[in-house]
Design a protein around this motif. Structure first.
Motif, short mmCIF file in Angstrom:
data_model
loop_
_atom_site.label_atom_id
_atom_site.label_comp_id
_atom_site.label_asym_id
_atom_site.label_seq_id
_atom_site.Cartn_x
_atom_site.Cartn_y
_atom_site.Cartn_z
N ILE A 140 0.82 -1.21 0.00
CA ILE A 140 0.00 0.00 0.00
C ILE A 140 0.85 1.26 0.00
CG2 ILE A 140 -1.68 1.33 1.33
CD1 ILE A 140 -2.92 -1.07 -0.02
N ARG A 141 1.89 1.28 0.83
CA ARG A 141 2.71 2.49 0.91
C ARG A 141 3.31 2.83 -0.45
NH1 ARG A 141 5.82 1.29 4.95
NH2 ARG A 141 4.77 2.56 6.50
N ASP A 142 3.89 1.85 -1.11
CA ASP A 142 4.52 2.10 -2.41
C ASP A 142 3.49 2.56 -3.44
OD1 ASP A 142 6.93 1.40 -1.34
OD2 ASP A 142 6.97 -0.61 -2.20
N ARG A 143 2.33 1.92 -3.42
CA ARG A 143 1.30 2.25 -4.41
C ARG A 143 0.80 3.68 -4.22
NH1 ARG A 143 -3.26 -1.96 -6.15
NH2 ARG A 143 -1.43 -2.66 -7.27
N LEU A 144 0.52 4.06 -2.99
CA LEU A 144 0.01 5.40 -2.74
C LEU A 144 1.11 6.46 -2.88
CD1 LEU A 144 -2.51 4.79 0.18
CD2 LEU A 144 -2.96 4.95 -2.28
N ASP A 145 2.33 6.11 -2.47
CA ASP A 145 3.44 7.06 -2.66
C ASP A 145 3.64 7.37 -4.13
OD1 ASP A 145 3.93 7.23 0.03
OD2 ASP A 145 5.74 6.00 0.01
N ARG A 146 3.56 6.35 -4.97
CA ARG A 146 3.76 6.58 -6.40
C ARG A 146 2.68 7.49 -6.96
NH1 ARG A 146 4.75 2.09 -11.23
NH2 ARG A 146 4.65 3.59 -12.94
N ALA A 147 1.44 7.26 -6.55
CA ALA A 147 0.36 8.11 -7.04
C ALA A 147 0.59 9.56 -6.63
CB ALA A 147 -0.98 7.61 -6.49
N GLN A 148 1.00 9.76 -5.38
CA GLN A 148 1.23 11.12 -4.90
C GLN A 148 2.39 11.79 -5.62
OE1 GLN A 148 -0.78 12.40 -2.03
NE2 GLN A 148 -0.11 14.22 -3.13
N GLN A 149 3.46 11.03 -5.83
CA GLN A 149 4.66 11.61 -6.43
C GLN A 149 4.50 11.89 -7.92
OE1 GLN A 149 7.54 8.64 -5.29
NE2 GLN A 149 7.39 9.17 -3.12
N GLN A 150 3.83 10.99 -8.65
CA GLN A 150 3.65 11.20 -10.08
C GLN A 150 2.60 12.25 -10.38
OE1 GLN A 150 2.88 7.09 -11.51
NE2 GLN A 150 4.65 7.43 -12.83
N GLY A 151 1.62 12.37 -9.50
CA GLY A 151 0.52 13.29 -9.71
C GLY A 151 -0.67 12.60 -10.34
N VAL A 152 -1.82 12.74 -9.71
CA VAL A 152 -3.06 12.15 -10.22
C VAL A 152 -4.16 13.21 -10.20
CG1 VAL A 152 -2.57 9.74 -9.64
CG2 VAL A 152 -3.54 11.25 -7.90
N GLY A 153 -5.15 13.03 -11.06
CA GLY A 153 -6.21 14.02 -11.16
C GLY A 153 -7.30 13.88 -10.13
N VAL A 154 -7.39 12.71 -9.49
CA VAL A 154 -8.42 12.47 -8.48
C VAL A 154 -7.77 11.92 -7.23
CG1 VAL A 154 -10.29 12.06 -10.13
CG2 VAL A 154 -8.82 10.15 -9.44
N ASN A 155 -8.45 12.04 -6.11
CA ASN A 155 -7.99 11.41 -4.88
C ASN A 155 -8.10 9.90 -5.03
OD1 ASN A 155 -7.77 13.99 -3.49
ND2 ASN A 155 -10.01 13.96 -3.42
N VAL A 156 -7.18 9.18 -4.38
CA VAL A 156 -7.20 7.73 -4.51
C VAL A 156 -6.94 7.07 -3.17
CG1 VAL A 156 -4.77 7.75 -5.23
CG2 VAL A 156 -6.17 5.73 -5.69
N ALA A 157 -7.77 6.10 -2.82
CA ALA A 157 -7.60 5.27 -1.64
C ALA A 157 -7.57 3.82 -2.11
CB ALA A 157 -8.73 5.49 -0.65
N SER A 158 -6.97 2.95 -1.30
CA SER A 158 -6.79 1.57 -1.75
C SER A 158 -7.16 0.55 -0.67
CB SER A 158 -5.35 1.32 -2.19
OG SER A 158 -5.18 0.00 -2.69
N PHE A 159 -7.75 -0.54 -1.12
CA PHE A 159 -7.93 -1.73 -0.29
C PHE A 159 -6.69 -2.62 -0.41
CE2 PHE A 159 -12.29 -0.66 -1.57
CZ PHE A 159 -12.95 -0.68 -0.34
N VAL A 160 -6.47 -3.45 0.59
CA VAL A 160 -5.58 -4.58 0.44
C VAL A 160 -6.44 -5.76 0.02
CG1 VAL A 160 -5.73 -5.10 2.93
CG2 VAL A 160 -3.90 -6.10 1.56
#
Length: 540
Positions: A140-160
């Motif tokens: 989860i940390r890597d997945r959300l960190d990548r989204a934040q660092q690359q930049g996304v147009g919408v907010n994103v949350a994730s399940f395991v």
């Protein structure tokens, strides 16, 4: 600064000075007792009809934003703003929250156009969940960190996801985990929750998750439960493929009870001719559980066709033991031919026959399975085998639901809108606007305020997003202003990638993502993490 304890969690949020001033202004307007210095807003949406996410009727009000927060809702005649938007004739609502997407690949892509999430924004969706159906990576940390660092147009949350965890530890085999493997899976779920997952998702219909016993799922779900998670499940059966729809719902409810956590049923439906008309029975099951004080919710898309792949729709689960290579070997094994044909034919019957299966990817995209079989001069079952074996297992839209069942689920107050957006299906581009034109305008099943409630506030409550989903001071400024006359899906089964129309203004964390109908490429989305609490035991 003002400290506020979020509802339903131990999380402490901080509200900026703008929120403090705005709260004073609102209080003063209500009681005439509190005064505050005039607040200069960054943006003011003036004159729209506000649907605040609570289910309250629309009211004419102005919405003021400072920084990334909503700081004012009311009559802003005495306030100034750096930018004023005339929202006359528009409904102004909290940005919609899509609890079930398959947007991981887009949001992790190196292609900025995909990460922009315009298919979501054009529907008024400002927050999406990924990792559904058990597909959520435990990293989860890597997945959300990548989204934040690359930049996304919408907010994103994730399940395991159960599938990702089981595949990582046990593989594709149809067997129970050893005691050591079960512990490793439990540790993976616990670690993912500590890294910010919002819950534990399963797709018990899909291999290798379908090989699990309920007790295994409960053991893993408990790891999420003690860390504040929600149990989100694609049921083991949505029709009559294996244990049956009713038994699958009962299994999900049992998992919630024994793991002691909220239950969310993904894309609730009665799939296939054998269970058409069963919606009232399923509704009764859920509402009996809710009457006992258990939290149970569901999401739904308004389309009559589900979306998956040919193998998932038609081939029996036993044939998938061991993964794709093992499946191809079974398709080539003469000794298994009769059993495979019989089971696949029965699944095809349940789905409504070969003309109910529309291929949406591969060389035959846009054609029905029955037409492909006719062109090849083979039986539809053999055509399905060929597509799986030789053509990459095409995606399909499977027309398998009855409109009466869709309507019955839609009006329940615990059912929210969710797209289940996937490639080749118009639900990825048009679910929320179609729900508007179908349920509100055409069928009059719900009011505008109920539509917004099920698209925003209800979802935020169910998944503990304490500072999104409502139009009120202190909330993050995720906002959509849409034209009720032209808010509509343009995507079709034949042209599934057409952007929706009518979302005139969309804000994500206070930044304008769509301005007067045109995208701005703001990339204002954020990674949303469930904060770890001091009393959680977190594996290293």
């Amino acid at each position: 600064m003002v400290r506020r304890r979020s509802r339903g969690t131990h999380e402490v949020r901080l509200l900026g000075i703008g929120a403090v001033v705005s709260l004073a202004l609102v209080a003063g307007g209500a009681r005439g007792q509190v005064e505050a210095a005039p607040l200069r807003l960054d943006l003011l949406l003036r004159g729209g009809l506000v649907l605040d996410g609570t289910g309250a009727p629309p009211r004419r009000a102005d919405v003021g934003i400072a920084g990334d927060r909503i700081v004012f809702v009311g009559d802003a005649k005495d306030l100034t703003a750096g930018r004023v938007v005339d929202a006359t004739g528009l409904y102004v609502a909290p940005g919609f929250i899509d609890p079930h997407t398959h947007a991981t690949a887009d949001l992790q892509s190196d292609d900025a156009a995909l990460r922009a999430g315009l298919n979501h924004l054009a529907q008024g969706v400002t927050t999406v969940f990924i990792g559904n159906d058990g597909d959520g990576s435990p990293d989860i940390r890597d997945r959300l960190d990548r989204a934040q660092q690359q930049g996304v147009g919408v907010n994103v949350a994730s399940f395991v996801g159960f599938g990702a965890v089981r595949r990582q530890v046990v593989g594709e085999a149809a067997r129970e985990p050893t005691a050591d493997e079960l512990q490793r899976m439990k540790d993976a779920v616990a670690k993912a929750m500590c890294e910010g997952a919002i819950g534990f998702s399963t797709g018990l219909y899909y291999a290798p998750q379908s090989f699990s016993k309920t007790e295994e799922v409960i053991a893993l779900a408990r790891e999420a439960a003690v860390r504040g998670g929600v149990y989100d499940s694609h049921l083991r059966d949505e029709g009559s493929d294996n244990i049956g729809l009713k038994a699958a719902v009962e299994e999900a409810l049992r998992i919630g009870r024994e793991a002691d956590m909220p239950v969310h049923i993904a894309h609730i439906k009665a799939l296939g001719v054998d269970v058409h008309g069963k919606a009232p029975e399923i509704i009764a099951l859920v509402e009996a559980e809710r009457a006992k004080g258990r939290e149970v919710t569901a999401d739904q898309y308004p389309w009559a066709a589900s979306g998956t792949r040919v193998s998932n729709a038609l081939l029996p689960r036993w044939a998938m033991d061991g993964g794709k290579a093992a499946l191809r070997a079974r398709l080539a094994d003469p000794a298994l031919r009769d059993r495979l044909v019989a089971d696949t034919a029965d699944n095809l019957r349940r789905r409504g026959g070969p003309m109910s299966i529309l291929l949406t990817s591969g060389p035959h995209a846009g054609k029905r399975l029955g037409d492909v079989a006719k062109a090849w001069g083979v039986d539809p079952v053999e055509a399905a085998f060929r597509v799986v074996r030789d053509e990459g297992d095409a995606a399909v839209a499977s027309f398998n639901m009855a409109e009466a069942d869709i309507a019955a689920f839609a009006v329940r107050p615990w059912v929210m809108t969710g797209s289940d957006g996937s490639e080749g299906h118009p639900r990825k581009f048009g679910t929320f606007p179609l729900a508007w034109t179908k349920f509100v305008i055409a069928e009059k099943l719900m009011t505008p305020e109920q539509f917004v409630r099920r698209g925003a506030g209800l979802t935020a409550d169910a998944f503990r997003l304490t500072d999104r989903g409502y139009l009120k001071p202190g909330q993050y400024a995720d906002v959509v202003a849409f034209d009720p006359k032209v808010f509509a899906a343009q995507a079709t089964y034949e042209q599934p990638k057409r952007l929706s129309t009518g979302a005139r203004w969309v804000l994500v964390n206070g930044q304008v993502a769509i301005a007067d109908g045109q995208p701005t490429d703001a990339f204002a989305g954020r990674a949303l993490r469930r904060p770890a609490q001091p009393d959680w035991k977190c594996p290293k």
